[in-house]
Design an enzyme around this catalytic site. Structure first.
Site, PDB file in Angstrom:
ATOM      1  N   GLY A   1      20.632  65.158  36.610  1.00  0.00           N
ATOM      2  CA  GLY A   1      20.626  63.903  35.867  1.00  0.00           C
ATOM      3  C   GLY A   1      20.528  62.681  36.761  1.00  0.00           C
ATOM      4  O   GLY A   1      20.234  61.585  36.300  1.00  0.00           O
ATOM      5  N   ASN A   2      20.766  62.855  38.079  1.00  0.00           N
ATOM      6  CA  ASN A   2      20.689  61.744  39.025  1.00  0.00           C
ATOM      7  C   ASN A   2      19.266  61.462  39.509  1.00  0.00           C
ATOM      8  O   ASN A   2      19.017  60.414  40.112  1.00  0.00           O
ATOM      9  CB  ASN A   2      21.566  62.008  40.252  1.00  0.00           C
ATOM     10  CG  ASN A   2      23.004  61.570  40.052  1.00  0.00           C
ATOM     11  OD1 ASN A   2      23.911  62.390  40.047  1.00  0.00           O
ATOM     12  ND2 ASN A   2      23.223  60.278  39.879  1.00  0.00           N
ATOM     13  N   SER A   3      18.344  62.396  39.320  1.00  0.00           N
ATOM     14  CA  SER A   3      16.990  62.216  39.838  1.00  0.00           C
ATOM     15  C   SER A   3      16.394  60.913  39.338  1.00  0.00           C
ATOM     16  O   SER A   3      16.403  60.621  38.142  1.00  0.00           O
ATOM     17  CB  SER A   3      16.090  63.375  39.407  1.00  0.00           C
ATOM     18  OG  SER A   3      16.218  64.455  40.279  1.00  0.00           O
TER      19      SER A   3
ATOM     20  N   HIS B   1       8.693  63.792  38.875  1.00  0.00           N
ATOM     21  CA  HIS B   1       9.042  65.055  38.216  1.00  0.00           C
ATOM     22  C   HIS B   1       9.927  64.850  36.988  1.00  0.00           C
ATOM     23  O   HIS B   1      10.112  65.779  36.203  1.00  0.00           O
ATOM     24  CB  HIS B   1       9.709  66.019  39.212  1.00  0.00           C
ATOM     25  CG  HIS B   1      11.108  65.683  39.588  1.00  0.00           C
ATOM     26  ND1 HIS B   1      11.440  64.994  40.730  1.00  0.00           N
ATOM     27  CD2 HIS B   1      12.295  65.944  38.984  1.00  0.00           C
ATOM     28  CE1 HIS B   1      12.745  64.866  40.824  1.00  0.00           C
ATOM     29  NE2 HIS B   1      13.296  65.431  39.763  1.00  0.00           N
TER      30      HIS B   1
ATOM     31  N   ASP C   1       6.257  61.787  44.665  1.00  0.00           N
ATOM     32  CA  ASP C   1       7.246  62.018  43.608  1.00  0.00           C
ATOM     33  C   ASP C   1       7.819  60.696  43.091  1.00  0.00           C
ATOM     34  O   ASP C   1       9.028  60.551  42.923  1.00  0.00           O
ATOM     35  CB  ASP C   1       8.368  62.933  44.080  1.00  0.00           C
ATOM     36  CG  ASP C   1       9.106  63.592  42.903  1.00  0.00           C
ATOM     37  OD1 ASP C   1       8.564  63.554  41.779  1.00  0.00           O
ATOM     38  OD2 ASP C   1      10.212  64.118  43.106  1.00  0.00           O
TER      39      ASP C   1
ATOM     40  N   LEU D   1      -6.656  59.304  59.039  1.00  0.00           N
ATOM     41  CA  LEU D   1      -7.349  59.293  60.329  1.00  0.00           C
ATOM     42  C   LEU D   1      -8.386  60.389  60.435  1.00  0.00           C
ATOM     43  O   LEU D   1      -9.294  60.303  61.260  1.00  0.00           O
ATOM     44  CB  LEU D   1      -6.333  59.451  61.469  1.00  0.00           C
ATOM     45  CG  LEU D   1      -5.278  58.356  61.617  1.00  0.00           C
ATOM     46  CD1 LEU D   1      -4.344  58.700  62.776  1.00  0.00           C
ATOM     47  CD2 LEU D   1      -5.922  57.012  61.823  1.00  0.00           C
ATOM     48  N   GLY D   2      -8.242  61.446  59.647  1.00  0.00           N
ATOM     49  CA  GLY D   2      -9.148  62.579  59.765  1.00  0.00           C
ATOM     50  C   GLY D   2      -8.687  63.565  60.820  1.00  0.00           C
ATOM     51  O   GLY D   2      -9.509  64.120  61.557  1.00  0.00           O
ATOM     52  N   VAL D   3      -7.367  63.775  60.899  1.00  0.00           N
ATOM     53  CA  VAL D   3      -6.821  64.723  61.870  1.00  0.00           C
ATOM     54  C   VAL D   3      -5.905  65.703  61.173  1.00  0.00           C
ATOM     55  O   VAL D   3      -5.400  65.444  60.084  1.00  0.00           O
ATOM     56  CB  VAL D   3      -6.041  63.988  62.991  1.00  0.00           C
ATOM     57  CG1 VAL D   3      -6.946  63.016  63.734  1.00  0.00           C
ATOM     58  CG2 VAL D   3      -4.810  63.281  62.425  1.00  0.00           C
TER      59      VAL D   3
END
Length: 526
Positions: A247-249, A141, A173, A304-306
């Site tokens: 600003g820390n992201s 982001h 992210d 897995l398809g679940v």
């Protein structure tokens, strides 16, 4: 004329007076002056002298020195090594931390016009075992929708670089930027699985544009999942009370060996700033995402398809499981790897590929990072006992392009939720001219402990240091009008400020909560 006896008495008297005067002077008595001066009539005979600083008694001085000596010994015995450790960690990691400024465009009015803005964040220089060279690891982001030529990476010494290439993955992210240079220090990667609750950590970055700042705290919890971040599918956050602010992201979270264990991502906050609840992406997940992006240009996730369901302590008790653990399967898709392996709805996955499963998000991340096409052992709870199956993980996007692989939503998201990225407004809010604004609702008013009023206006959630309103407005102020126009929503206020803000002469009417009541104010921006 005096007699001889009288002269002797006078001499003894004078001698006694001299001895007494000497005793007074030797004991710190008042100074006696032999000077005599005559004063004119009416002139004051009072004299003043500069006040003398009292000298502490020797006993008091000795006591102070003893206390400070004891403190020095205690520091050397108990704290000096700790201080030295913090200092060495900062010295080792700080050269690898970068400040990022990304120039972005956003479309307004359904695409009829664009608005340019800057998004700032942090990052950390790392190396990959899958490809030579240096890379900057940060949040998606921070740099999404920004072209590489519009992203500037500032080093600790003030030099700036442009990335050669940018890869990004919104589901975790995480973003990776390739650097052209290979002569810069890189952070040492750690093992986030070993980051125990209660251990010390340090967060580095550029809060409020204050580059290369350091804060410290502990790991408060592990395995956090935040429904408010519905765009992030791979969630397994480390929670920390180390200060994370705008600003820390994208900046690093490191342990006390200077090893990178997390990438700072989001905070829970009423006002947009640090309140002791921050979230960091575990480096084991971030490193896997980075290597996938570098090698494949995209992230090949396993599936897995679940579809999974929420699993509570009551559910575990009803099924006879000793404690709430694992992930319950709500539905198995036809023809999926799970169906071919014999899994079915109602099974609780307790162990996958040799890993004990904590909850559904832990299972999602574990399966996502599993080698595609390779069989894995799965232990499930079915009919009151453990049963073992073998399942071959499939590639998520190619095999199941519409597969969600996450629990079905059980409630609507609260648009005034506390969770947010520290660089971005909360859901349902807007930014303009350095203000983060949110539409006032009864729910938001209760959360911010605002006095009762008619529910119209917008709440100031955050004021950036560079905002022209910074000297006047503050968080929890409620803007009721702009240029005598009543304000009903954050979007309306942001649109007016975007349109008229550069012209000057704006008149802002706002109410400030003080001691349980709103006080009205008016501000005119020249």
């Amino acid at each position: 004329m005096l007699s001889r006896s009288s002269a002797v008495i006078l001499s003894l008297t004078s001698m006694s007076a001299g001895i007494l005067l000497g005793i007074v002077l030797s004991n710190g008595g008042p100074t006696v002056s032999a000077q005599v001066a005559t004063k004119a009539r009416g002139e004051s005979t009072k004299t003043t002298s500069a006040p003398k600083t009292p000298t502490p008694p020797p006993a008091a001085r000795r006591n102070d020195e003893a206390v400070y000596d004891a403190l020095a010994r205690q520091y050397e015995e108990s704290f000096q090594r700790i201080d030295r450790t913090f200092e060495l960690v900062a010295r080792a990691v700080a050269p690898t931390v970068v400040h990022i400024v990304a120039q972005k465009n956003v479309r307004l009015d359904e695409g009829r016009r664009n608005r340019q803005f800057e998004e700032t964040g942090s990052g950390v220089i790392v190396r990959s075992e899958r490809q030579p060279g240096l890379f900057v690891l940060t949040n998606h982001h921070v740099v999404d929708n920004a072209k590489p030529a519009r992203i500037r990476i500032f080093l600790r010494d003030g030099r700036s670089l442009l990335p050669v290439k940018v890869w990004s993955d919104a589901m975790a992210d995480i973003a990776v930027m390739k650097l052209e240079r290979d002569d810069l220090p890189a952070a040492r990667m750690g093992n986030s699985d070993e980051a125990a609750v209660g251990t010390w950590v340090m967060a580095l970055g550029s809060p409020f544009g204050l580059t290369h700042s350091v804060s410290q705290g502990i790991i408060s919890a592990r395995g956090r999942h935040m429904e408010e971040l519905d765009d992030v599918k791979n969630q397994d956050f480390l929670q920390t009370d180390a200060a994370i602010n705008p600003g820390n992201s994208g900046g690093p979270l490191v342990n006390m060996k200077g090893e990178l264990i997390g990438i700072n991502n989001s905070i829970a906050s009423n006002g947009g700033g640090n309140e002791g609840v921050g979230f960091s992406i575990p480096i084991n997940l971030a490193r896997w995402i980075m290597n996938e992006l570098i090698v494949n240009g995209r992230v090949n996730r396993g599936a897995l398809g679940v579809e999974l369901d929420e699993f509570t302590a009551d559910d575990a008790s009803k099924l006879g499981i000793d404690r709430p653990r694992g992930a319950r399967i709500r539905e198995v898709r036809d023809g999926s790897p799970a169906a071919r392996a014999g899994l079915r709805g109602g099974d609780v996955v307790l162990r996958f590929g040799g890993v004990d499963i904590i909850d559904l998000n832990h299972l999602i991340n574990t399966v996502s990072m599993s080698p595609i096409g390779r069989p894995a052992e799965v232990i499930v709870w079915r009919e009151g006992r453990e049963q073992t199956f073998r399942v071959t993980v499939a590639e998520r996007d190619h095999t199941f392009p519409n597969l969600a692989g996450e629990p079905a939503p059980t409630r609507e998201k609260d648009p005034t939720g506390l969770l947010r990225r520290p660089d971005r407004p909360a859901a349902g809010s807007s930014r303009s001219m350095g203000l983060e604004l949110a539409t006032l609702t009864p729910e938001l008013a209760a959360r911010l402990d605002l006095p009762e009023r008619n529910w119209h206006g917008v709440v100031v959630m955050q004021v950036e240091p560079t905002s022209p309103f910074q000297p006047v407005l503050q968080p929890r102020d409620v803007i009721s009008s702009i240029d005598n126009q009543a304000i009903r929503s954050a979007e309306q206020a942001a649109a007016i400020l975007d349109q008229r803000g550069g012209q000057g002469g704006l008149t802002i009417g706002f109410d400030r909560p003080i001691e349980g009541q709103f006080q009205p104010h008016t501000f005119r921006m020249q």
